[in-house]
Design a protein around this motif. Sequence first.
Motif, PDB file in Angstrom:
ATOM      1  N   ALA A 143       0.834  -1.208   0.000  1.00  0.00           N
ATOM      2  CA  ALA A 143       0.000   0.000   0.000  1.00  0.00           C
ATOM      3  C   ALA A 143       0.864   1.252   0.000  1.00  0.00           C
ATOM      4  O   ALA A 143       0.548   2.250  -0.671  1.00  0.00           O
ATOM      5  N   LEU A 144       1.970   1.205   0.730  1.00  0.00           N
ATOM      6  CA  LEU A 144       2.890   2.346   0.761  1.00  0.00           C
ATOM      7  C   LEU A 144       3.523   2.557  -0.611  1.00  0.00           C
ATOM      8  O   LEU A 144       3.618   3.689  -1.097  1.00  0.00           O
ATOM      9  N   HIS A 192       2.251   1.799  -3.518  1.00  0.00           N
ATOM     10  CA  HIS A 192       1.228   2.366  -4.403  1.00  0.00           C
ATOM     11  C   HIS A 192       1.048   3.853  -4.147  1.00  0.00           C
ATOM     12  O   HIS A 192       0.856   4.641  -5.088  1.00  0.00           O
ATOM     13  N   ASP A 193       1.098   4.258  -2.891  1.00  0.00           N
ATOM     14  CA  ASP A 193       0.923   5.670  -2.571  1.00  0.00           C
ATOM     15  C   ASP A 193       2.111   6.490  -3.062  1.00  0.00           C
ATOM     16  O   ASP A 193       1.936   7.597  -3.603  1.00  0.00           O
ATOM     17  N   HIS A 198       3.879   5.722  -5.578  1.00  0.00           N
ATOM     18  CA  HIS A 198       3.753   5.715  -7.040  1.00  0.00           C
ATOM     19  C   HIS A 198       2.844   6.833  -7.527  1.00  0.00           C
ATOM     20  O   HIS A 198       3.053   7.369  -8.622  1.00  0.00           O
ATOM     21  N   ARG A 199       1.851   7.184  -6.737  1.00  0.00           N
ATOM     22  CA  ARG A 199       0.883   8.209  -7.145  1.00  0.00           C
ATOM     23  C   ARG A 199       1.507   9.607  -7.210  1.00  0.00           C
ATOM     24  O   ARG A 199       1.014  10.477  -7.934  1.00  0.00           O
ATOM     25  N   THR A 223       8.626  13.444  -1.006  1.00  0.00           N
ATOM     26  CA  THR A 223       8.996  12.042  -0.861  1.00  0.00           C
ATOM     27  C   THR A 223       9.995  11.869   0.275  1.00  0.00           C
ATOM     28  O   THR A 223       9.856  10.971   1.115  1.00  0.00           O
ATOM     29  N   ARG A 260       8.395  12.284   3.695  1.00  0.00           N
ATOM     30  CA  ARG A 260       7.593  11.124   4.091  1.00  0.00           C
ATOM     31  C   ARG A 260       8.491   9.978   4.544  1.00  0.00           C
ATOM     32  O   ARG A 260       8.231   9.324   5.562  1.00  0.00           O
ATOM     33  N   TYR A 277      -3.617   3.106  -8.953  1.00  0.00           N
ATOM     34  CA  TYR A 277      -2.696   3.990  -8.237  1.00  0.00           C
ATOM     35  C   TYR A 277      -1.752   4.709  -9.217  1.00  0.00           C
ATOM     36  O   TYR A 277      -0.624   5.043  -8.876  1.00  0.00           O
ATOM     37  N   GLN A 283      -0.534  10.759 -10.188  1.00  0.00           N
ATOM     38  CA  GLN A 283      -1.460  11.887 -10.144  1.00  0.00           C
ATOM     39  C   GLN A 283      -0.796  13.186 -10.597  1.00  0.00           C
ATOM     40  O   GLN A 283      -1.436  14.243 -10.579  1.00  0.00           O
ATOM     41  N   ASP A 324      10.087   3.672  -6.620  1.00  0.00           N
ATOM     42  CA  ASP A 324       9.089   3.539  -5.556  1.00  0.00           C
ATOM     43  C   ASP A 324       9.219   2.173  -4.888  1.00  0.00           C
ATOM     44  O   ASP A 324       9.169   2.058  -3.652  1.00  0.00           O
TER      45      ASP A 324
END
Length: 388
Positions: A11-12, A14-15, A17-18, A29, A32, A86, A89, A100
């Motif tokens: 999930a991390l 994918h996030d 990657h967005r 990045t 985070r 994902y 964006q 990623d």
Amino acid sequence: MSPETLARLTALRHDLHRFPELSGQENNTAARVAGLLTDLGADEVLTGIGGHGVAAVFDGAAPGPTVAIRCELDGLPIQELGDLPYSSQIPGKGHLCGHDGHMVMVLGVADHLAQAPPQKGRVVLIFQPAEETGQGAVSYIADPQFAPIAPDFVFSLHNLPGLALGEVLLCEGPANCASRGMRVMLGGKTSHAAEPQDGISPAGALASLMPELADLGTGGALNADFALTTVTHARLGEPTFGVAPGAAELWVTLRTVSDTRMKCLIAEAEDLVTQTAEAQGLAVKITYEDVFEACTNNAQAVAAVAEACVTEGVPCTFTNEPQKFSEDFGQFGKSAAAAMFWLGAGQAHPQLHNPDYDFPDALIPVGVDVFSAVIRSLVGRALSLRDH
């Protein structure tokens, strides 16, 4: 790795990657990543290294070597064309090289270290900016924050489409080619298109240099004599019918296995450009960008990776050839025993830098396990992992 841990890391990934960020712009990045490392309880988290670089230090209880694992923070200026839930964006930007996934694997290693710190020495997790431009490692190492955490051993991986999913490819010696972008600017004099003889056009020089520069390096066997020159961009004059051109620009990528061969190729290319320009009465300026030195694997570090693959039951194949693509990871190998290995993304997987590329999530536990086994072999571990 437990299913819960893998689901969280996926999930991390994918996030991340967005929201890709380009080389030198990895502020969000990096913030985070630093926050996650702090939450995991790293003994020290350093930020702003060589730009937006991050480092997490996990100390052992006894003296010993410093072992580093390195990954990259940056994405690419390429529009993603896939229809993933994902998908990027950010228009015109994408994680289309797998950085990623590399970040998430190293964060997975941080999970392990938080539960089982090294017995001796220390582990440094390096999150490097600007790998895609070749500037990140140089800036990271030059930063005063790096010297106190400089490693004795340093490891990195890159996912590799075309290689069976989850298989490791490894080599001693030359691992990644040297490369650099050569920008040639030719200057003449414009004139009216009706009177081209009154100007000095670079059209002829540009037309001859494109094939002649390409002929300087035609590829072949990946040995000490290997050289490949690739014309990537050309521009002549302005997009108008009324003006005979007075300027031209040509971009060429030079690629060799060794830095020594690169010096020779640069000299050959510069001589050709200079002689052609002089013969046609043109001014010339040559500059270089995206400079990558050759990446070389240390035998002791390679042996540690091979042993880790055996320990974790990961298929590992040795090769005598380096990869044609370049990596600035070689900078770390100038002062440490370094090894870059490649982790198969699947034989039919879209290639790196393709607009439909996506990092395979199935590689996350493989990378975490191999890196963690390398660390255990060099600095041990203080506790038993709860979910490994």
